[in-house]
Design a protein around this motif. Structure first.
Motif, PDB file in Angstrom:
ATOM      1  N   ASP A   9       0.847  -1.342  -0.067  1.00 11.49           N
ATOM      2  CA  ASP A   9       0.044  -0.097   0.253  1.00 11.49           C
ATOM      3  C   ASP A   9       0.863   1.205   0.083  1.00 11.49           C
ATOM      4  N   ARG A  10       0.440   2.283  -0.632  1.00  7.79           N
ATOM      5  CA  ARG A  10       1.336   3.362  -0.597  1.00  7.79           C
ATOM      6  C   ARG A  10       1.571   4.303   0.580  1.00  7.79           C
ATOM      7  N   ARG A  11       0.852   3.651   1.513  1.00  5.70           N
ATOM      8  CA  ARG A  11       0.967   4.355   2.809  1.00  5.70           C
ATOM      9  C   ARG A  11       2.051   3.419   3.723  1.00  5.70           C
ATOM     10  N   ASP A  12       2.308   2.386   3.231  1.00  6.47           N
ATOM     11  CA  ASP A  12       3.423   1.485   3.902  1.00  6.47           C
ATOM     12  C   ASP A  12       4.819   2.283   3.930  1.00  6.47           C
ATOM     13  N   ASN A  13       5.469   1.990   5.212  1.00 11.94           N
ATOM     14  CA  ASN A  13       6.880   2.325   5.447  1.00 11.94           C
ATOM     15  C   ASN A  13       7.802   1.067   5.319  1.00 11.94           C
ATOM     16  N   VAL A  14       7.264  -0.011   4.984  1.00 12.43           N
ATOM     17  CA  VAL A  14       7.921  -1.295   4.873  1.00 12.43           C
ATOM     18  C   VAL A  14       7.451  -1.996   3.373  1.00 12.43           C
ATOM     19  N   ALA A  15       8.502  -2.637   2.788  1.00 14.00           N
ATOM     20  CA  ALA A  15       8.126  -3.483   1.861  1.00 14.00           C
ATOM     21  C   ALA A  15       8.391  -5.155   2.218  1.00 14.00           C
ATOM     22  N   THR A  16       8.107  -5.947   1.354  1.00 11.92           N
ATOM     23  CA  THR A  16       8.274  -7.440   1.565  1.00 11.92           C
ATOM     24  C   THR A  16       9.086  -7.924   0.645  1.00 11.92           C
ATOM     25  N   ALA A  17      10.081  -8.609   1.266  1.00 11.65           N
ATOM     26  CA  ALA A  17      11.197  -8.920   0.007  1.00 11.65           C
ATOM     27  C   ALA A  17      10.686 -10.446  -0.709  1.00 11.65           C
ATOM     28  N   GLN A  42       7.915   4.765  -5.649  1.00  9.50           N
ATOM     29  CA  GLN A  42       9.313   4.452  -5.779  1.00  9.50           C
ATOM     30  C   GLN A  42       9.335   3.379  -6.850  1.00  9.50           C
ATOM     31  N   THR A  43      10.417   3.218  -7.554  1.00 11.31           N
ATOM     32  CA  THR A  43      10.164   2.148  -8.334  1.00 11.31           C
ATOM     33  C   THR A  43      11.737   1.116  -8.132  1.00 11.31           C
ATOM     34  N   THR A  44      12.534   1.763  -7.286  1.00 13.87           N
ATOM     35  CA  THR A  44      13.634   1.209  -6.601  1.00 13.87           C
ATOM     36  C   THR A  44      13.998   1.365  -5.009  1.00 13.87           C
ATOM     37  N   VAL A  45      14.633   0.410  -4.393  1.00 14.43           N
ATOM     38  CA  VAL A  45      14.822   0.696  -3.122  1.00 14.43           C
ATOM     39  C   VAL A  45      16.526   0.061  -2.941  1.00 14.43           C
ATOM     40  N   ALA A  76      12.734  -1.633   5.313  1.00 14.66           N
ATOM     41  CA  ALA A  76      12.249  -0.279   5.744  1.00 14.66           C
ATOM     42  C   ALA A  76      12.471   0.444   4.223  1.00 14.66           C
ATOM     43  N   LEU A  77      11.353   1.111   4.024  1.00 17.73           N
ATOM     44  CA  LEU A  77      11.621   2.055   2.812  1.00 17.73           C
ATOM     45  C   LEU A  77      12.163   3.380   3.156  1.00 17.73           C
ATOM     46  N   TYR A  78      11.853   3.896   4.653  1.00 18.98           N
ATOM     47  CA  TYR A  78      12.590   5.209   4.989  1.00 18.98           C
ATOM     48  C   TYR A  78      13.059   4.936   6.393  1.00 18.98           C
ATOM     49  N   ARG A  79      13.670   6.108   6.822  1.00 20.86           N
ATOM     50  CA  ARG A  79      14.265   5.992   8.131  1.00 20.86           C
ATOM     51  C   ARG A  79      12.837   6.007   9.376  1.00 20.86           C
ATOM     52  N   ILE A  80      12.942   5.096  10.214  1.00 21.07           N
ATOM     53  CA  ILE A  80      11.838   4.744  11.052  1.00 21.07           C
ATOM     54  C   ILE A  80      12.318   5.048  12.608  1.00 21.07           C
ATOM     55  N   GLN A  81      12.069   5.945  13.275  1.00 20.18           N
ATOM     56  CA  GLN A  81      12.477   6.380  14.716  1.00 20.18           C
ATOM     57  C   GLN A  81      11.981   5.281  15.636  1.00 20.18           C
ATOM     58  N   PRO A  82      12.372   5.037  16.809  1.00 20.57           N
ATOM     59  CA  PRO A  82      11.940   4.253  17.900  1.00 20.57           C
ATOM     60  C   PRO A  82      10.469   4.771  18.313  1.00 20.57           C
ATOM     61  N   GLY A  83       9.598   3.960  18.589  1.00 19.91           N
ATOM     62  CA  GLY A  83       8.226   4.382  18.811  1.00 19.91           C
ATOM     63  C   GLY A  83       7.333   4.888  17.842  1.00 19.91           C
ATOM     64  N   GLU A  84       7.836   4.941  16.742  1.00 23.70           N
ATOM     65  CA  GLU A  84       7.208   5.104  15.259  1.00 23.70           C
ATOM     66  C   GLU A  84       6.338   4.076  14.760  1.00 23.70           C
ATOM     67  N   SER A  85       5.170   4.008  14.246  1.00 22.42           N
ATOM     68  CA  SER A  85       4.482   3.109  13.728  1.00 22.42           C
ATOM     69  C   SER A  85       5.231   2.099  12.579  1.00 22.42           C
ATOM     70  N   ALA A 121      17.169   1.913   9.832  1.00 21.68           N
ATOM     71  CA  ALA A 121      17.732   2.681   8.617  1.00 21.68           C
ATOM     72  C   ALA A 121      16.976   2.562   7.056  1.00 21.68           C
ATOM     73  N   PRO A 122      16.908   3.283   6.273  1.00 22.09           N
ATOM     74  CA  PRO A 122      16.318   3.004   5.109  1.00 22.09           C
ATOM     75  C   PRO A 122      16.954   1.764   4.400  1.00 22.09           C
ATOM     76  N   GLY A 123      16.252   0.672   3.815  1.00 12.95           N
ATOM     77  CA  GLY A 123      16.776  -0.447   3.384  1.00 12.95           C
ATOM     78  C   GLY A 123      17.273  -1.523   4.551  1.00 12.95           C
ATOM     79  N   ALA A 124      17.054  -1.298   5.759  1.00 14.08           N
ATOM     80  CA  ALA A 124      17.366  -2.323   6.671  1.00 14.08           C
ATOM     81  C   ALA A 124      16.333  -3.333   6.844  1.00 14.08           C
ATOM     82  N   TRP A 125      16.579  -4.525   7.434  1.00 13.05           N
ATOM     83  CA  TRP A 125      15.682  -5.599   7.955  1.00 13.05           C
ATOM     84  C   TRP A 125      14.872  -5.083   9.100  1.00 13.05           C
ATOM     85  N   VAL A 126      13.492  -5.213   9.028  1.00 15.24           N
ATOM     86  CA  VAL A 126      12.561  -4.948   9.710  1.00 15.24           C
ATOM     87  C   VAL A 126      12.025  -6.050  10.379  1.00 15.24           C
ATOM     88  N   HIS A 127      12.461  -6.443  11.632  1.00 13.04           N
ATOM     89  CA  HIS A 127      12.116  -7.744  12.263  1.00 13.04           C
ATOM     90  C   HIS A 127      12.085  -7.590  13.829  1.00 13.04           C
TER      91      HIS A 127
END
Length: 109
Positions: free
Chosen positions: A9-17, A34-37, A50-59, A75-81
């Motif tokens: 969804d365009r509102r997502d701040n993460v993508a799935t590998a 975006q067409t690349t990451v 992560a598609l963007y930088r996400i701060q502690p406490g952020e959704s 960080a942008p491009g980092a594994w979110v787990h």
């Protein structure tokens, strides 16, 4: 073939590998603008990046809805787990081993 990830969804701040990802450029499919990451670290197939930088406490937003909360800066491009987020739907997920999924709050003897 280029490695790929999918933004649901365009509102997502993460993508799935869509495959196991390694550092470098990946094609970003789906609903986003975006067409690349740029992938910052190895990310297992099916996991979030992560598609963007996400701060502690952020959704953490996936499917256009909040699915969790960052417990560390991501960080942008980092594994979110589980090492950097907690689920808002499954309290027990924060008690699982990152690699094996074995519950860490249960004693096995």
């Amino acid at each position: 073939m280029m490695q790929r990830a999918f933004q649901i969804d365009r509102r997502d701040n993460v993508a799935t590998a869509l495959c196991s990802l390694v550092p470098g450029e990946a094609e970003l499919l789906g609903d986003g603008e975006q067409t690349t990451v740029t992938v910052a670290q190895e990310i297992p197939d099916g996991h979030k990046l992560a598609l963007y930088r996400i701060q502690p406490g952020e959704s953490i937003i996936k499917y256009g809805v909040v699915i969790g909360e960052a417990t560390a800066e991501i960080a942008p491009g980092a594994w979110v787990h589980l090492h950097c987020m907690r689920s808002l739907y499954d309290e027990r997920s924060s008690h699982l081993d990152l690699k094996t999924g074995v519950p860490l709050d249960t004693k096995y003897e």
